[in-house]
Motif scaffolding. Structure first.
Motif, short mmCIF file in Angstrom:
data_model
loop_
_atom_site.label_atom_id
_atom_site.label_comp_id
_atom_site.label_asym_id
_atom_site.label_seq_id
_atom_site.Cartn_x
_atom_site.Cartn_y
_atom_site.Cartn_z
N ALA A 234 2.14 -2.68 7.20
CA ALA A 234 1.30 -3.54 6.37
C ALA A 234 1.33 -3.12 4.91
N LEU A 235 1.43 -1.82 4.64
CA LEU A 235 1.34 -1.32 3.28
C LEU A 235 2.66 -1.43 2.53
N THR A 236 3.74 -0.96 3.12
CA THR A 236 5.03 -0.91 2.40
C THR A 236 6.19 -1.54 3.15
N ASN A 237 5.97 -1.88 4.42
CA ASN A 237 7.06 -2.40 5.27
C ASN A 237 8.25 -1.44 5.25
N ALA A 238 7.94 -0.13 5.23
CA ALA A 238 8.93 0.96 5.24
C ALA A 238 9.73 1.04 3.95
N GLY A 239 9.36 0.28 2.95
CA GLY A 239 10.09 0.28 1.68
C GLY A 239 9.36 1.05 0.61
N PRO A 240 9.83 0.96 -0.64
CA PRO A 240 11.03 0.25 -1.09
C PRO A 240 12.31 0.85 -0.48
N GLY A 241 13.19 -0.01 -0.04
CA GLY A 241 14.37 0.45 0.66
C GLY A 241 13.96 1.09 1.97
N SER A 242 14.22 2.37 2.11
CA SER A 242 13.77 3.13 3.28
C SER A 242 12.88 4.29 2.84
N ALA A 243 12.23 4.15 1.69
CA ALA A 243 11.47 5.25 1.09
C ALA A 243 10.29 5.68 1.95
N THR A 244 9.71 4.75 2.72
CA THR A 244 8.57 5.11 3.57
C THR A 244 8.89 4.89 5.05
#
Length: 294
Positions: A234-244
């Motif tokens: 919900a917060l970052t969708n695992a992004g930006p890129g694969s950062a999260t």
């Protein structure tokens, strides 16, 4: 044995048997199924052949998985440290019999009543440079203020930490407060008679006595961090890129987006082993203490 005694003996078992059966099927059977899939060549659909540890080799050869594991360590370390420190601090403050303690407890615990999806969505708005905190501060006249971590690959993981800490601090506070209220007040009074300051009493006497509370908080927060999925999505969708990227989001993407079911199952088993590595020693410690107490 009379019918009444037999009924008293078997009735609890009959009542609990549907729940036990549901747990065996929905949890343990699917754990076994996932473990088998991780040893197969499954891709878009499950296959029931056997390829050994091939999927695990593929998993650990994937750079994105390495990123997910690194992010998990960063997130878990910061999440545990900050949440435990803040939770203990708030518990100690409330333990001073402050006014409106019940109201304050409710305020601190309220975030835990929200789902991680709601928390992630709310903090996504707050941290959005065009909508949230940065825009509000800029409109108040501080035009040089910049807080765009959520858009920066190097800082986005810390946004996940902020949201998770906000939601879980009240939970840690409640456990610590329960531990503080269980301590015999005569110990504190005795230390005060000896001339110890309140700070010294907490550091040298009370906090060491909170070991069971610390163990419970560490185990539960570690479990929350390892399985963190909806908050990140919900917060970052695992992004930006694969950062999260986290192991949970990697597992979801591998299984349902990249049609790599075997790799996704292997990542799920790695997460299970990590959780077991935390929970099993804790359970062993608790059982050993119970045996020693008896």
């Amino acid at each position: 044995m009379s019918f009444k005694n037999k009924l008293d003996l078997w009735l609890p078992r009959l009542v609990l048997s549907p729940s036990l059966l549901a747990v065996l099927i929905a949890v343990y059977l699917f754990i076994v199924w996932t473990a088998w899939i991780s040893l197969s060549s499954s891709q878009m659909v499950p296959k029931f052949d056997f390829v050994g540890l091939e999927q695990y080799v593929r998993l650990w050869s994937t750079p994105r998985w390495h990123t997910a594991v690194a992010n998990l360590f960063i997130f878990t370390a910061l999440f545990l440290a900050i949440t435990i420190a803040l939770g203990l601090f708030l518990a100690i403050l409330l333990d001073q019999k402050v006014r409106a303690e019940g109201f304050l407890r409710a305020v601190y615990l309220y975030p835990m009543a929200l789902s991680f999806i709601v928390t992630g969505t709310a903090w996504k708005w707050i941290l959005n440079p065009d909508l949230g905190l940065q825009k509000v501060v800029n409109e108040l006249g501080w035009t040089g203020f910049v807080f765009d971590w959520i858009t920066q690959p190097s800082f986005a993981i810390y946004c996940v930490v902020i949201a998770a800490v906000w939601q879980s601090t009240g939970f840690a506070m409640a456990i610590f407060l329960a531990g503080l209220r269980a301590i015999d007040t005569s110990i504190i009074k005795a230390a005060q008679i000896e001339g110890a300051s309140l700070l010294r009493i907490y550091v040298s006497v009370i906090v060491p006595m909170l070991r069971p509370a610390f163990l419970s908080v560490i185990v539960l927060l570690s479990y929350i961090s390892i399985k963190s999925f909806d908050l990140v999505l919900a917060l970052t969708n695992a992004g930006p890129g694969s950062a999260t990227e986290m192991p949970s989001t990697f597992m979801f993407a591998a299984t349902f987006r990249r049609n790599q079911m075997g790799v996704g199952a292997a990542s799920a088993i790695m997460m299970l082993m990590t959780v077991a590595a935390i929970i099993v020693p804790y359970l062993y410690s608790e059982l050993r203490e119970d045996r020693n107490a008896h």
